[in-house]
Write an enzyme that holds these catalytic residues in place. Structure first.
Site, mmCIF file in Angstrom:
data_model
loop_
_atom_site.group_PDB
_atom_site.id
_atom_site.type_symbol
_atom_site.label_atom_id
_atom_site.label_comp_id
_atom_site.label_asym_id
_atom_site.label_seq_id
_atom_site.Cartn_x
_atom_site.Cartn_y
_atom_site.Cartn_z
ATOM 1 N N LYS A 97 0.890 -1.442 0.005
ATOM 2 C CA LYS A 97 -0.091 0.025 0.038
ATOM 3 C C LYS A 97 0.662 1.238 -0.007
ATOM 4 O O LYS A 97 0.774 2.212 -0.809
ATOM 5 C CB LYS A 97 -0.976 -0.093 1.206
ATOM 6 C CG LYS A 97 -1.709 1.274 1.442
ATOM 7 C CD LYS A 97 -2.655 1.523 0.620
ATOM 8 C CE LYS A 97 -3.093 3.056 0.835
ATOM 9 N NZ LYS A 97 -4.179 3.425 0.423
ATOM 10 N N CYS A 142 -3.707 10.498 2.031
ATOM 11 C CA CYS A 142 -2.701 9.306 1.584
ATOM 12 C C CYS A 142 -1.570 9.600 0.928
ATOM 13 O O CYS A 142 -0.394 9.253 1.542
ATOM 14 C CB CYS A 142 -3.661 8.446 0.569
ATOM 15 S SG CYS A 142 -5.434 8.297 0.818
HETATM 16 N N1 SAJ Z 1 -2.302 14.860 -8.228
HETATM 17 C C1 SAJ Z 1 -1.526 15.886 -8.988
HETATM 18 N N2 SAJ Z 1 -1.413 15.404 -10.439
HETATM 19 C C2 SAJ Z 1 -1.590 14.237 -10.871
HETATM 20 C C3 SAJ Z 1 -2.573 13.293 -9.965
HETATM 21 C C4 SAJ Z 1 -2.742 13.823 -8.971
HETATM 22 O O1 SAJ Z 1 -1.229 16.746 -8.733
HETATM 23 O O2 SAJ Z 1 -1.304 13.627 -11.867
HETATM 24 C C5 SAJ Z 1 -2.816 15.402 -6.921
HETATM 25 C C6 SAJ Z 1 -4.286 15.615 -6.666
HETATM 26 O O3 SAJ Z 1 -4.519 16.718 -6.924
HETATM 27 C C7 SAJ Z 1 -4.229 15.329 -5.094
HETATM 28 C C8 SAJ Z 1 -3.191 14.269 -4.875
HETATM 29 O O4 SAJ Z 1 -2.303 14.334 -6.032
HETATM 30 O O5 SAJ Z 1 -4.104 16.606 -4.535
HETATM 31 C C9 SAJ Z 1 -3.741 12.894 -4.465
HETATM 32 O O6 SAJ Z 1 -4.642 12.523 -5.680
HETATM 33 P P1 SAJ Z 1 -4.768 11.095 -6.435
HETATM 34 O O7 SAJ Z 1 -6.208 11.101 -7.110
HETATM 35 O O8 SAJ Z 1 -3.833 11.052 -6.751
HETATM 36 O O9 SAJ Z 1 -5.057 10.190 -5.198
HETATM 37 P P2 SAJ Z 1 -5.911 10.164 -3.869
HETATM 38 O O10 SAJ Z 1 -5.022 10.542 -2.545
HETATM 39 O O11 SAJ Z 1 -7.450 10.573 -4.036
HETATM 40 O O12 SAJ Z 1 -6.061 8.358 -3.567
HETATM 41 C C10 SAJ Z 1 -5.009 7.821 -3.809
HETATM 42 C C11 SAJ Z 1 -5.000 6.396 -4.628
HETATM 43 N N3 SAJ Z 1 -3.877 5.940 -4.708
HETATM 44 C C12 SAJ Z 1 -3.001 5.576 -6.211
HETATM 45 O O13 SAJ Z 1 -3.821 6.026 -6.966
HETATM 46 C C13 SAJ Z 1 -1.921 5.045 -6.060
HETATM 47 C C14 SAJ Z 1 -6.131 5.526 -4.196
HETATM 48 O O14 SAJ Z 1 -6.119 4.423 -4.908
HETATM 49 C C15 SAJ Z 1 -5.891 5.077 -2.510
HETATM 50 O O15 SAJ Z 1 -6.715 4.430 -2.040
HETATM 51 C C16 SAJ Z 1 -5.714 6.393 -1.873
HETATM 52 O O16 SAJ Z 1 -4.725 7.307 -2.251
HETATM 53 C C17 SAJ Z 1 -5.380 5.996 -0.255
HETATM 54 O O17 SAJ Z 1 -6.617 6.027 0.378
HETATM 55 O O18 SAJ Z 1 -4.358 5.624 -0.013
#
Ligand code: SAJ
Length: 416
Positions: A213, A267
């Protein structure tokens, strides 16, 4: 074995949807939470968080009599712990919520029960949970304790992996890692997850499941850090980073993520620190990625200040406060950090537009920030700061913004 009654401890963004989905499979679910407000809301068939379709599923489960919330734990066949694991000073994992959950359920545990830790945890936390439970219930035999040839309790770590905004879909369709402390624990946990998961359930040990994870979220953090670093370099070199990434991604083996105002949420901005804390000497890239992503909000603040400097009376509209698009979750949100910082550093009058909330958090109100509609922000502001790519912001046209100075951290207007 069949599960007649399942208890979910922690009815937040993960626990509540999990409880509702299991209940929708006809299993009796009792949800435990320390918040009376959350418990009362759920028992009325309502929800206290925003997640697409969750309200419908919870309402149906409560109406069918399959889901009930309570402040007090009661006996069940399986207990799923879905409580927060934030970090404390020095980026050290804070396991106090897991410890409290262990204390809460210990008195009602019975021989043969399954306890699952779903919360994202540093390596070793599941063993620690087993230790706490063993101390609290010396009459039961938990796995991992020397001298116990055949434990009569089962413990596993099955990390949640759902994406906020797509929780109900991913809870069912994602593959699950089942990290049992023994083979028997894996078997039991597997049986529970198979009642509602359509994806594959893959067995491993608890430590590997914990690390898996953390690895997933660190992978994403490192990749976002690469995009964010590119955005800083491109600003210096006067290159449009969005065009650059679109071009580079035409390569069949390149897939660069999107730069943004920083990385938020509970996360990705947190979990990599658990690896750094466990292996400070070795986790160099993971640490650097965290530092790059944590620096990005400060960089955006400086950019907005420079933009505001052109006006005698700058009125700055911050579009979005949530940590990402189309959710109401403000936890660890760089958008909120930037907005608050602009207000406390007297950069100008600060308006916030966040279509997914009704009231501003206390500290933003006290900083003099006003929550306004998008329409009103467009009428009043001379500087627009795009912090989140919410749907209504994506629908803006060049006509809406062409009289404004725009700082666009999400690349929404790079097409204009
Ligand atoms: N973000 C960027 N650029 C990107 C993608 C995301 O700046 O290209 C930013 C988003 O705006 C946000 C942050 O990253 O601020 C996180 O967003 P996210 O959509 O990547 O992820 P989370 O935190 O909503 O969910 C993640 C997920 N993990 C992965 O994709 C590896 C999800 O599957 C997990 O279950 C979750 O963390 C968790 O609970 O750990």
């Amino acid at each position: 074995m069949t599960f007649k009654k399942v208890s979910v401890v922690g009815l937040g963004y993960i626990g509540l949807p999990t409880a509702a989905v299991i209940a929708s499979r006809g299993i009796e679910v009792i949800g435990i939470d320390v918040s009376k407000k959350a418990v009362d809301t759920i028992n009325q068939g309502k929800v206290h968080i925003v997640e697409p379709d969750l309200d419908m599923v919870v309402q149906a489960a409560v109406t069918m009599g399959k889901l009930r919330a309570s402040l007090t734990p009661e006996p069940a066949d399986a207990f799923m712990i879905a409580v927060p694991t934030p970090f404390k000073e020095g980026h050290k994992p804070d396991l106090s919520y897991i410890e409290s959950a262990a204390k809460a359920i210990a008195p009602v545990l019975e021989k043969g029960n399954l306890v699952i830790l779903e919360s994202t945890s540093p390596v070793g936390a599941t063993e620690q949970l087993a230790n706490w439970l063993q101390e609290l219930r010396p009459d039961l035999q938990f796995p991992g304790h020397s001298g116990q040839a055949s434990p009569n309790m089962h413990i596993a770590h099955c990390p949640e992996r759902v994406l906020p905004g797509r929780v109900l879909e991913e809870l069912v369709s994602n593959d699950r890692i089942i990290g049992g402390m023994t083979d028997k624990c894996c078997e039991r946990a597997m049986a529970l997850y198979k009642t509602f998961v359509r994806g594959e359930c893959i067995a491993t040990n608890a430590r590997t499941a914990e690390m898996a994870k953390l690895t997933e979220n660190s992978f994403r953090d490192v990749n976002i850090a690469f995009a964010n670093e590119l955005s800083l370099i491109c600003d210096d070199l006067k290159i449009n980073v969005w065009e650059l990434i679109a071009l580079a991604n035409r390569h069949p083996r390149v897939n660069i993520l999107s730069p943004g105002p920083g990385v938020g949420g509970h996360c990705i901005a947190v979990d990599p620190w658990f690896i750094v804390d466990s292996a400070p000497e070795k986790a160099r890239m993971i640490r650097t990625a965290r530092e790059i992503n944590d620096y990005k909000p400060h960089y955006v603040v400086e950019k907005v200040k420079a933009a505001a400097d052109q006006f005698k009376r700058p009125i700055i509209a911050c579009l979005g406060l949530a940590f990402k698009a189309d959710i109401d979750d403000l936890r660890e949100s760089p958008a909120m950090e930037i907005t608050a910082h602009l207000a406390t550093s007297n950069t100008g009058e600060i308006l916030a537009v966040e279509p997914n909330i009704d009231t501003l958090p206390e500290h933003l109100q006290q900083a003099g920030i006003e929550l306004v509609s998008l329409q009103s922000a467009l009428e009043k502001a001379n500087v627009l700061v795009v912090l989140v790519d919410h749907k209504p912001f994506k629908a803006l046209t060049s006509n809406d913004i062409n009289t404004k100075v725009v700082v666009d951290t999400r690349g929404l207007f790079s097409r204009f």
